[in-house]
Each structure stands twice: as structure tokens, then as C-alpha cells.
Design a protein around this motif. Sequence first.
Motif, short mmCIF file in Angstrom:
data_model
loop_
_atom_site.label_atom_id
_atom_site.label_comp_id
_atom_site.label_asym_id
_atom_site.label_seq_id
_atom_site.Cartn_x
_atom_site.Cartn_y
_atom_site.Cartn_z
N GLY A 282 -9.11 2.55 -8.01
CA GLY A 282 -8.98 1.10 -8.08
C GLY A 282 -7.63 0.60 -7.62
O GLY A 282 -6.83 1.31 -6.99
N ILE A 283 -7.37 -0.66 -7.97
CA ILE A 283 -6.16 -1.37 -7.53
C ILE A 283 -5.16 -1.45 -8.67
O ILE A 283 -5.50 -1.88 -9.78
CB ILE A 283 -6.52 -2.79 -7.04
N TYR A 284 -3.94 -1.03 -8.40
CA TYR A 284 -2.86 -1.07 -9.37
C TYR A 284 -1.80 -2.07 -8.89
O TYR A 284 -1.67 -2.34 -7.70
CB TYR A 284 -2.17 0.29 -9.48
N MET A 285 -1.01 -2.58 -9.84
CA MET A 285 0.17 -3.37 -9.52
C MET A 285 1.42 -2.62 -9.97
O MET A 285 1.44 -2.06 -11.06
CB MET A 285 0.14 -4.73 -10.23
N VAL A 286 2.44 -2.62 -9.14
CA VAL A 286 3.70 -2.01 -9.52
C VAL A 286 4.39 -2.89 -10.56
O VAL A 286 4.44 -4.12 -10.42
CB VAL A 286 4.62 -1.83 -8.30
N ALA A 287 4.91 -2.26 -11.62
CA ALA A 287 5.64 -2.99 -12.66
C ALA A 287 7.11 -2.60 -12.59
O ALA A 287 7.74 -2.71 -11.53
CB ALA A 287 5.04 -2.71 -14.03
N GLU A 288 7.67 -2.09 -13.70
CA GLU A 288 9.09 -1.76 -13.68
C GLU A 288 9.35 -0.49 -12.88
O GLU A 288 8.51 0.40 -12.81
CB GLU A 288 9.63 -1.61 -15.10
N ARG A 289 10.51 -0.43 -12.28
CA ARG A 289 10.97 0.73 -11.52
C ARG A 289 12.28 1.17 -12.15
O ARG A 289 13.24 0.40 -12.21
CB ARG A 289 11.19 0.40 -10.05
N VAL A 290 12.33 2.40 -12.64
CA VAL A 290 13.50 2.85 -13.40
C VAL A 290 13.97 4.21 -12.88
O VAL A 290 13.17 5.03 -12.41
CB VAL A 290 13.19 2.96 -14.90
N PRO A 291 15.27 4.48 -12.97
CA PRO A 291 15.80 5.78 -12.51
C PRO A 291 15.25 6.96 -13.30
O PRO A 291 15.11 8.06 -12.76
CB PRO A 291 17.31 5.64 -12.70
N SER A 292 14.96 6.73 -14.59
CA SER A 292 14.39 7.82 -15.39
C SER A 292 13.60 7.23 -16.55
O SER A 292 13.84 6.09 -16.98
CB SER A 292 15.50 8.73 -15.94
N TRP A 356 12.71 6.74 -2.63
CA TRP A 356 12.45 5.73 -1.60
C TRP A 356 11.46 4.69 -2.12
O TRP A 356 11.66 3.47 -1.95
CB TRP A 356 11.89 6.40 -0.34
N PHE A 357 10.39 5.14 -2.77
CA PHE A 357 9.37 4.23 -3.26
C PHE A 357 9.96 3.29 -4.31
O PHE A 357 9.70 2.08 -4.30
CB PHE A 357 8.20 5.01 -3.83
N MET A 358 10.75 3.84 -5.23
CA MET A 358 11.37 3.02 -6.28
C MET A 358 12.29 1.96 -5.67
O MET A 358 12.29 0.80 -6.10
CB MET A 358 12.16 3.92 -7.23
N ASN A 359 13.08 2.35 -4.67
CA ASN A 359 14.06 1.43 -4.10
C ASN A 359 13.44 0.36 -3.21
O ASN A 359 14.03 -0.71 -3.03
CB ASN A 359 15.10 2.21 -3.28
N HIS A 360 12.27 0.64 -2.65
CA HIS A 360 11.66 -0.31 -1.72
C HIS A 360 10.53 -1.13 -2.34
O HIS A 360 10.00 -2.04 -1.68
CB HIS A 360 11.15 0.43 -0.48
N SER A 361 10.14 -0.83 -3.55
CA SER A 361 9.04 -1.55 -4.19
C SER A 361 9.52 -2.80 -4.91
O SER A 361 10.65 -2.86 -5.41
CB SER A 361 8.31 -0.65 -5.19
N LEU A 362 8.63 -3.77 -4.97
CA LEU A 362 8.84 -4.98 -5.77
C LEU A 362 7.79 -5.01 -6.88
O LEU A 362 6.72 -4.41 -6.76
CB LEU A 362 8.68 -6.23 -4.90
N ARG A 363 8.11 -5.72 -7.92
CA ARG A 363 7.08 -5.97 -8.93
C ARG A 363 5.91 -6.68 -8.25
O ARG A 363 6.09 -7.65 -7.52
CB ARG A 363 7.63 -6.86 -10.05
N GLY A 364 4.70 -6.18 -8.50
CA GLY A 364 3.54 -6.81 -7.89
C GLY A 364 3.10 -6.21 -6.58
O GLY A 364 2.10 -6.65 -5.99
N ASP A 365 3.84 -5.20 -6.07
CA ASP A 365 3.31 -4.48 -4.91
C ASP A 365 2.03 -3.77 -5.31
O ASP A 365 1.80 -3.47 -6.49
CB ASP A 365 4.34 -3.47 -4.40
N VAL A 366 1.20 -3.47 -4.34
CA VAL A 366 -0.14 -2.96 -4.60
C VAL A 366 -0.24 -1.47 -4.28
O VAL A 366 0.30 -1.02 -3.26
CB VAL A 366 -1.18 -3.74 -3.78
N VAL A 367 -0.91 -0.72 -5.16
CA VAL A 367 -1.27 0.67 -4.91
C VAL A 367 -2.78 0.79 -5.08
O VAL A 367 -3.32 0.39 -6.12
CB VAL A 367 -0.55 1.62 -5.89
N GLU A 368 -3.45 1.31 -4.08
CA GLU A 368 -4.91 1.46 -4.11
C GLU A 368 -5.26 2.95 -4.09
O GLU A 368 -4.86 3.66 -3.17
CB GLU A 368 -5.55 0.73 -2.93
N VAL A 369 -6.00 3.38 -5.10
CA VAL A 369 -6.38 4.79 -5.24
C VAL A 369 -7.90 4.90 -5.06
O VAL A 369 -8.67 4.14 -5.65
CB VAL A 369 -5.98 5.34 -6.62
N ALA A 370 -8.32 5.88 -4.27
CA ALA A 370 -9.75 6.09 -4.02
C ALA A 370 -10.07 7.58 -4.06
O ALA A 370 -9.21 8.43 -3.84
CB ALA A 370 -10.15 5.51 -2.67
#
Length: 398
Positions: A282-292, A356-370
Amino acid sequence: MTKRSIQGLLAVTFAAITVVSLSSCTKSPSYSDAVDAVGSFNTFSQPELDVTGWQDKPLPDSAVGVMPGAPITVKAHNGDISQVSVVGPDGAVKGKVSDDGASWVSSSALDYGAKYTLTAAARGVNGENARKISFSTSSAQNFAAATSVTDDGETVGVGQTVSINFDAPVANKRNAQNAIKVTTNPPVEGAFYWINDSMVRWRPEHFFTPGTKVSVAVRTKGIDLGDGTFGQNNLNTNFTVGRRMVSTVDDKSKIIKVWVNNKVVRTMPTSMGKDSTPTNTGIYMVAERVPSVVMDSSTYGVPVNSPGGYKEVVYYASRISFSGIYVHSAPWSLGDQGVDDVSNGCLNVSPDNAQWFMNHSLRGDVVEVAGTVGPTLPGDDGLGDWNVPWAVWKKGNA
């Protein structure tokens, strides 16, 4: 005058007399001698005054249970507002007359469990009219404060929904929705949907267009939210939709493709959830991005000291579900990434790719898994809003 002229004049005169005579032969119109009583001109020209409260419903004299946060509106018909006074235990209530002079709206909340007196007057073309009423406001047992998931002025991904959380359950969800206004530029149709009793979301049918500006005005202070709970605060927040970043992954390839503005900018081998702990489709939304972040299996019911239990620190972690699925660094599974699924549900990637993914993502970016053996990420997960079919979402559940 010649004889010919006199004859012509007589002919015209005779014709005119003939026409009048013929007309007088038709039936004369009849009129009733009964005259109905009508109001005076003064009555017609006097202005009328309407007083309304929540959702523009009439506010009668001696009303009780009035919502303290609902604006009081006075409207003049056939005239202009000349004076409005709403007085309670703390003095006069602030308000403002509209530019056209036809209405007055209160601009401050009322007190709980208090009595108020409203006096209003309006002036028309031939005189004035006035109205005076009293009313009492509701008492509150509990309060619910509203907060926004997004920060004011934040730039977000195309999948970010308007997310308002309350710190107490909301029983009257319809009242809460009616107190929230969402404005987008450019305009787009959207709808509210409740993820649970304290979290309401608003979204359009499809992902937002990059550049869209979204403004949210929450006016729940003093609004009855049901079961004795009233809104504690008002809230204004805005966000802007940034570039379009959508990451897609199919379990067959086990490769995450990161698309920015419809172009692939990075590919990342991944190892997703093994069959016993599969990654949801399904479709996910990116939330918080943290170093650890500390990942603890006991948070979803698996004791740390049991088989399959764990508690460990992972790095470069981007949350994509409330159930604990992240895109994160997993150096221990490098040999399985792109080959096999060995994780507990997360998308394991290399340290470089995770950073790279953590640094370039915004809250609300989309991830689609199939393609995984897992079920679809539930729409009420908290980050699975887009998995609720639009027809269901638009209908709402308030």
C-alpha cells in the motif's frame, strides 16, 4: 377657410366622435369596493434584526446551552446596524460591524456557564428598530486541545494530509469538522475523515500538486465536542507542498526507486519483512526523520527476551507507519538487500542509502510498497490515509 377644408375637418371630427361612441359601447371594468387593510409605509421600511449562533441557527430569547466559542451574529434587513451590545460577567464582548453595515459578528469567545444580554439596533429609511434578548452559555466538564502534525510554514511532500489531533476523545465529530476550515491554492476538493476518536484528517482524491499552498483554521475554542468536552483553543497553520517525491518498491525486484518530479533519481536495494513479519503493501507517508531511534519489539507485543524479540538502536531512520515501519540503515543485512526479505517489517537499506533518504525526504513524501505477502497498510494506521478508497473517505465517518 375653403369649403374643402371645412368638409375635411368635419369628417375628422365625425370619425373621432364615432370612435369614442364605439368605445363607450364596450363593457365597463368593475372594481370591488372592499379595501384590505395594509401596513403603513413606516412598517414596511423599518429594519428587521436576526440573531444567530452556531452554524447560523436562530438564537431565541432565554436560550440556554449556547456554545461559548460559537460566534454571535446580528443581521439587519432593510437597514444598517447602528448599535450592538453583548454584555456578560466580564463586561462587553468584542465584535465588528461588516463593511456594508448589514451585520455584526462577535470576535471573542464567551465565558462558560455565564448569562449574557444582547441589545441591537438598526436604522432604516424611515426609522429604527431594536431587539433585546438574553441567553446562557454551556458549562464544560473537560477540554480538548487541538494541535497540528505539520509545523506552521513547513514545506511537505505531495502526500501530506491535513492532520489535526485532539488530546481528548471527540464524541461530536461533526461539530469539530464544522469548526475547521481548509483552504487550498489552487483550490481542490477535499474531505474529512477520522482516523480515530481524536485524530481527524483532510485530503483530496489524489496527491497534492507541487506548489499548492494549504491554510488551516481551527476554531474549536468553546465549541461543544460532545460528552461535556469543549474545544480548548483555536489554531491557524499553513504548509506548502514541495517537489513530488514518490518512492516505489516491489518485492519481486527488492529495489526502491526514488522518483522526483517523475524521474528516477536513486535506486536502493532493500530487504523487507520476512514472511512471518511481512511488510504491508500500500501507500505510506513519510513522518519524522531522525539520526537514530531505539526499536523495541515490546512496543507491539513481543517481549524483548522472547524468541524474535529485540531492542536495538538503528540509524538514519525515516518513519513511514505508526506501527513501527521505517526506512533505515541495516548494515547487518547488506548481503540480503536486493536478494531476500529478512527484516521484522522495516525497509532495510545500506547506511549510505538510509542517510541519503533521510536527508532528502520531507514529511508527507510517498512510499508505495507492492508484492509482499502482507496485507494493505490500514487506513487508520496514522500514515496510511491514502489506502482508504476515495468514495469511502469522501462519505466521511463523523
